[in-house]
Design a protein around this motif. Structure first.
Motif, PDB file in Angstrom:
ATOM      1  N   VAL A   1      -4.097   7.077  -0.194  1.00 18.60           N
ATOM      2  CA  VAL A   1      -3.889   5.657   0.079  1.00 18.60           C
ATOM      3  C   VAL A   1      -4.178   4.896  -1.207  1.00 18.60           C
ATOM      4  O   VAL A   1      -5.239   5.056  -1.807  1.00 18.60           O
ATOM      5  N   ARG A   2      -3.218   4.075  -1.621  1.00 18.90           N
ATOM      6  CA  ARG A   2      -3.391   3.308  -2.860  1.00 18.90           C
ATOM      7  C   ARG A   2      -2.826   1.909  -2.642  1.00 18.90           C
ATOM      8  O   ARG A   2      -1.718   1.744  -2.134  1.00 18.90           O
ATOM      9  N   PHE A   3      -3.609   0.898  -3.025  1.00 16.43           N
ATOM     10  CA  PHE A   3      -3.171  -0.485  -2.894  1.00 16.43           C
ATOM     11  C   PHE A   3      -2.607  -0.977  -4.215  1.00 16.43           C
ATOM     12  O   PHE A   3      -3.147  -0.679  -5.283  1.00 16.43           O
TER      13      PHE A   3
ATOM     14  N   MET B   1       0.854  -1.183   0.000  1.00 14.50           N
ATOM     15  CA  MET B   1       0.000   0.000   0.000  1.00 14.50           C
ATOM     16  C   MET B   1       0.893   1.238   0.000  1.00 14.50           C
ATOM     17  O   MET B   1       1.963   1.258   0.619  1.00 14.50           O
TER      18      MET B   1
ATOM     19  N   ASP C   1     -12.771  -6.893   0.831  1.00 16.08           N
ATOM     20  CA  ASP C   1     -11.762  -6.184   0.048  1.00 16.08           C
ATOM     21  C   ASP C   1     -11.024  -5.200   0.943  1.00 16.08           C
ATOM     22  O   ASP C   1     -11.638  -4.401   1.660  1.00 16.08           O
ATOM     23  N   TRP C   2      -9.686  -5.225   0.897  1.00 15.99           N
ATOM     24  CA  TRP C   2      -8.883  -4.339   1.732  1.00 15.99           C
ATOM     25  C   TRP C   2      -9.160  -2.874   1.435  1.00 15.99           C
ATOM     26  O   TRP C   2      -9.123  -2.033   2.328  1.00 15.99           O
ATOM     27  N   ARG C   3      -9.415  -2.551   0.193  1.00 19.19           N
ATOM     28  CA  ARG C   3      -9.682  -1.147  -0.169  1.00 19.19           C
ATOM     29  C   ARG C   3     -10.946  -0.650   0.522  1.00 19.19           C
ATOM     30  O   ARG C   3     -10.993   0.459   1.056  1.00 19.19           O
TER      31      ARG C   3
ATOM     32  N   PHE D   1     -10.430  -0.556   4.438  1.00 14.98           N
ATOM     33  CA  PHE D   1      -9.615   0.564   4.910  1.00 14.98           C
ATOM     34  C   PHE D   1     -10.401   1.871   4.812  1.00 14.98           C
ATOM     35  O   PHE D   1     -10.311   2.731   5.690  1.00 14.98           O
ATOM     36  N   ALA D   2     -11.164   2.030   3.740  1.00 15.10           N
ATOM     37  CA  ALA D   2     -11.970   3.245   3.587  1.00 15.10           C
ATOM     38  C   ALA D   2     -12.954   3.382   4.743  1.00 15.10           C
ATOM     39  O   ALA D   2     -13.146   4.478   5.282  1.00 15.10           O
TER      40      ALA D   2
END
Length: 246
Positions: A61-63, A45, A91-93, A96-97
């Motif tokens: 933040v970027r995966f 990330m 989903d991690w995205r 995290f959001a």
């Protein structure tokens, strides 16, 4: 510089406790971006800290390199998903959001959320029922979200999280002579293109993959991308056409 001392401390904490894939360390003080290893095979990330609120939610933040297989493996090891059922993998995205947005919502509502709302939301937050807090360090917040300690130079080898290009077999290409930037150290690109076949998952430098596809007689071009076959599994892959490509 005293104004940004907390920022420097947060960056130093990340650099000393986590595997930082980019930039190369030691990094310049003006570099507030970090690419952090999350899982073996290149999952990472990218975060950019806010100089004015270093412990706040990162401004970017970027995966990268995160696949369903990666998230299933992480969930299975953590015991969060029985039999790694795809429907149960969050989903991690998305997680995290939600983890980060809860902090903003908490500030704006002044703790007016009811217990009922909190319990309903808890099932949607990946790996924990916490939220981002400026009372913790950036690293502590990231590990709370992730549900365990992140890969560290104290316990693992960096080679476990570095990936090679499937064409040139290098991790990072040399920096081009005209790529120098007065504000950042010049570093060559990483292999960030990836075959979408989960059984393959090979990584490639953008330029290497472009040259490979450009050499194939069966390659086709559509708009600004060139399409062809993966060098390993023959599944369809594509990459943006680079300057100078015909």
């Amino acid at each position: 510089l005293d104004k940004y001392q907390l920022l420097f401390e947060e960056l130093d904490d990340l650099d000393s406790h986590l595997w930082i894939l980019e930039p190369s360390l030691p990094a310049r003080r003006c570099s507030i971006e970090r690419r952090i290893a999350l899982w073996e095979g290149g999952a990472s990330m990218v975060i950019v800290l806010d100089p004015e609120r270093p412990r706040g939610v990162p401004v970017l933040v970027r995966f990268m390199g995160v696949t369903l297989a990666t998230m299933k493996a992480a969930a299975s090891v953590a015991g969060k998903v029985a039999n790694s059922n795809e429907k149960d993998v969050i989903d991690w995205r998305v997680s995290f959001a939600r983890f980060a947005s809860d902090e903003a919502q908490l500030d704006s509502t002044s703790n007016k959320q009811s217990d009922e709302n909190n319990s309903g939301r808890a099932n949607h937050i990946c790996m924990n029922n916490g939220r981002w807090s400026e009372g913790r360090s950036v690293r502590e917040n990231l590990e709370l979200w992730f549900g365990s300690s992140l890969p560290s130079p104290h316990t693992t080898e960096k080679s476990d999280y570095l990936v090679e290009c499937g064409i040139c077999y290098a991790h990072r290409l040399p920096a081009e002579d005209n790529a120098a930037d007065s504000s950042e150290s010049s570093e060559g690109p990483l292999p960030e293109e990836k075959c979408s076949n989960p059984s393959c998952n090979r990584h490639y430098h953008e330029s290497c993959l472009f040259e490979w596809l450009h050499s194939l007689p069966t390659a086709r071009v559509s708009f600004d991308r060139i399409f062809g076959s993966c060098p390993y599994c023959c599944e369809s892959v594509s990459v943006k056409i680079l300057n100078g490509g015909n």
